[in-house]
Motif scaffolding. Sequence first.
Motif, PDB file in Angstrom:
ATOM      1  N   THR A   2     -22.212   4.833  -1.361  1.00 29.97           N
ATOM      2  CA  THR A   2     -23.476   4.094  -1.268  1.00 29.97           C
ATOM      3  C   THR A   2     -24.029   4.454  -0.084  1.00 29.97           C
ATOM      4  O   THR A   2     -23.468   4.177   1.025  1.00 29.97           O
ATOM      5  CB  THR A   2     -23.374   2.707  -1.720  1.00 29.97           C
ATOM      6  N   GLU A   3     -25.365   4.895   0.043  1.00 30.69           N
ATOM      7  CA  GLU A   3     -26.070   5.075   1.149  1.00 30.69           C
ATOM      8  C   GLU A   3     -26.948   4.009   1.483  1.00 30.69           C
ATOM      9  O   GLU A   3     -27.526   3.260   0.833  1.00 30.69           O
ATOM     10  CB  GLU A   3     -27.065   6.224   1.100  1.00 30.69           C
ATOM     11  N   ILE A   4     -27.015   3.458   3.116  1.00 30.62           N
ATOM     12  CA  ILE A   4     -27.699   2.513   3.555  1.00 30.62           C
ATOM     13  C   ILE A   4     -28.606   2.945   4.685  1.00 30.62           C
ATOM     14  O   ILE A   4     -28.028   3.605   5.531  1.00 30.62           O
ATOM     15  CB  ILE A   4     -26.833   1.372   4.068  1.00 30.62           C
ATOM     16  N   GLU A  32     -19.286   6.268  14.538  1.00 26.78           N
ATOM     17  CA  GLU A  32     -18.010   5.430  14.356  1.00 26.78           C
ATOM     18  C   GLU A  32     -17.882   4.589  13.001  1.00 26.78           C
ATOM     19  O   GLU A  32     -16.637   4.854  12.313  1.00 26.78           O
ATOM     20  CB  GLU A  32     -17.662   4.546  15.438  1.00 26.78           C
ATOM     21  N   ILE A  33     -18.642   4.093  12.684  1.00 25.99           N
ATOM     22  CA  ILE A  33     -18.867   3.434  11.384  1.00 25.99           C
ATOM     23  C   ILE A  33     -18.628   4.331  10.031  1.00 25.99           C
ATOM     24  O   ILE A  33     -17.676   4.133   9.331  1.00 25.99           O
ATOM     25  CB  ILE A  33     -20.252   2.433  11.373  1.00 25.99           C
ATOM     26  N   ASN A  34     -19.351   5.291  10.252  1.00 26.58           N
ATOM     27  CA  ASN A  34     -19.446   6.335   9.048  1.00 26.58           C
ATOM     28  C   ASN A  34     -18.149   7.296   9.039  1.00 26.58           C
ATOM     29  O   ASN A  34     -17.667   7.285   7.986  1.00 26.58           O
ATOM     30  CB  ASN A  34     -20.750   7.422   9.169  1.00 26.58           C
ATOM     31  N   ASN A  35     -17.383   6.966   9.989  1.00 25.28           N
ATOM     32  CA  ASN A  35     -16.226   7.907  10.220  1.00 25.28           C
ATOM     33  C   ASN A  35     -15.003   7.200   9.842  1.00 25.28           C
ATOM     34  O   ASN A  35     -13.912   7.393   9.854  1.00 25.28           O
ATOM     35  CB  ASN A  35     -16.040   8.733  11.470  1.00 25.28           C
ATOM     36  N   TYR A  43     -19.436   2.926   1.968  1.00 24.78           N
ATOM     37  CA  TYR A  43     -20.845   3.159   2.436  1.00 24.78           C
ATOM     38  C   TYR A  43     -21.052   3.949   3.548  1.00 24.78           C
ATOM     39  O   TYR A  43     -20.324   4.269   4.074  1.00 24.78           O
ATOM     40  CB  TYR A  43     -21.280   1.751   3.043  1.00 24.78           C
ATOM     41  N   GLN A  44     -22.213   4.686   3.473  1.00 30.61           N
ATOM     42  CA  GLN A  44     -22.550   5.740   4.617  1.00 30.61           C
ATOM     43  C   GLN A  44     -24.073   5.128   5.083  1.00 30.61           C
ATOM     44  O   GLN A  44     -25.043   5.122   4.265  1.00 30.61           O
ATOM     45  CB  GLN A  44     -22.697   7.076   4.050  1.00 30.61           C
ATOM     46  N   ILE A  45     -23.853   4.940   6.267  1.00 34.14           N
ATOM     47  CA  ILE A  45     -25.097   4.463   6.748  1.00 34.14           C
ATOM     48  C   ILE A  45     -25.973   5.771   7.308  1.00 34.14           C
ATOM     49  O   ILE A  45     -25.535   6.661   7.771  1.00 34.14           O
ATOM     50  CB  ILE A  45     -24.810   3.808   8.330  1.00 34.14           C
ATOM     51  N   LYS A  46     -27.515   5.872   6.868  1.00 30.45           N
ATOM     52  CA  LYS A  46     -28.202   6.982   7.211  1.00 30.45           C
ATOM     53  C   LYS A  46     -29.109   6.239   8.301  1.00 30.45           C
ATOM     54  O   LYS A  46     -29.746   5.467   7.884  1.00 30.45           O
ATOM     55  CB  LYS A  46     -28.947   7.299   5.878  1.00 30.45           C
ATOM     56  N   TRP A  47     -29.285   6.934   9.317  1.00 34.53           N
ATOM     57  CA  TRP A  47     -30.037   6.639  10.228  1.00 34.53           C
ATOM     58  C   TRP A  47     -31.425   7.279  10.355  1.00 34.53           C
ATOM     59  O   TRP A  47     -31.377   8.492  10.663  1.00 34.53           O
ATOM     60  CB  TRP A  47     -29.329   6.905  11.746  1.00 34.53           C
ATOM     61  N   VAL A  48     -32.478   6.464  10.212  1.00 32.88           N
ATOM     62  CA  VAL A  48     -33.757   7.184  10.487  1.00 32.88           C
ATOM     63  C   VAL A  48     -34.375   6.919  11.682  1.00 32.88           C
ATOM     64  O   VAL A  48     -34.490   5.539  11.936  1.00 32.88           O
ATOM     65  CB  VAL A  48     -34.526   6.559   9.301  1.00 32.88           C
ATOM     66  N   MET A  49     -35.001   7.524  12.518  1.00 34.20           N
ATOM     67  CA  MET A  49     -35.290   7.211  13.928  1.00 34.20           C
ATOM     68  C   MET A  49     -36.653   8.010  14.277  1.00 34.20           C
ATOM     69  O   MET A  49     -36.894   8.917  13.847  1.00 34.20           O
ATOM     70  CB  MET A  49     -34.197   7.954  15.169  1.00 34.20           C
ATOM     71  N   ASN A  50     -37.219   7.106  15.025  1.00 39.04           N
ATOM     72  CA  ASN A  50     -38.771   7.519  15.729  1.00 39.04           C
ATOM     73  C   ASN A  50     -38.643   7.142  17.060  1.00 39.04           C
ATOM     74  O   ASN A  50     -38.433   5.954  17.447  1.00 39.04           O
ATOM     75  CB  ASN A  50     -39.648   6.887  14.681  1.00 39.04           C
ATOM     76  N   ALA A  51     -39.408   8.182  17.844  1.00 38.92           N
ATOM     77  CA  ALA A  51     -39.667   7.667  19.358  1.00 38.92           C
ATOM     78  C   ALA A  51     -40.758   6.947  19.181  1.00 38.92           C
ATOM     79  O   ALA A  51     -42.001   7.436  18.423  1.00 38.92           O
ATOM     80  CB  ALA A  51     -39.691   9.087  20.055  1.00 38.92           C
TER      81      ALA A  51
END
Length: 109
Positions: A2-4, A32-35, A43-51
């Motif tokens: 499951t992706e978060i 670290e969490i994903n591995n 669960y797999q954390i997907k990180w969405v980032m913006n500057a």
Amino acid sequence: MTEIYVGSLFPLHSGWSDSVQCFYSMQIAFDEINNSSSILPHYQIKWVMNATSCNGRSAVESLYWQETLYPLTAVIGGGCSSESESTGFITATLHQPQISYASTSPRLS
């Protein structure tokens, strides 16, 4: 698996030198969490980032883009109080937790 999706806002171009360190620290934490098989298994954390440049308007525009493209579960940031105050109205309306790693305004407490 499951992706978060977790949105994040970093003032990388604001002149605040610690923002880059916070960015890399967050990247290491998510890796670290994903591995790890013992932290959030299945669960797999997907990180969405913006500057965001430490600017409330930029943060709102970035969060809007993230919310439009991804089913965010939570938001990390902004790094500046002006960002967190501006985006806090959006995340509260959407019932999403928002955690700021550096904002210091008493209005956020």
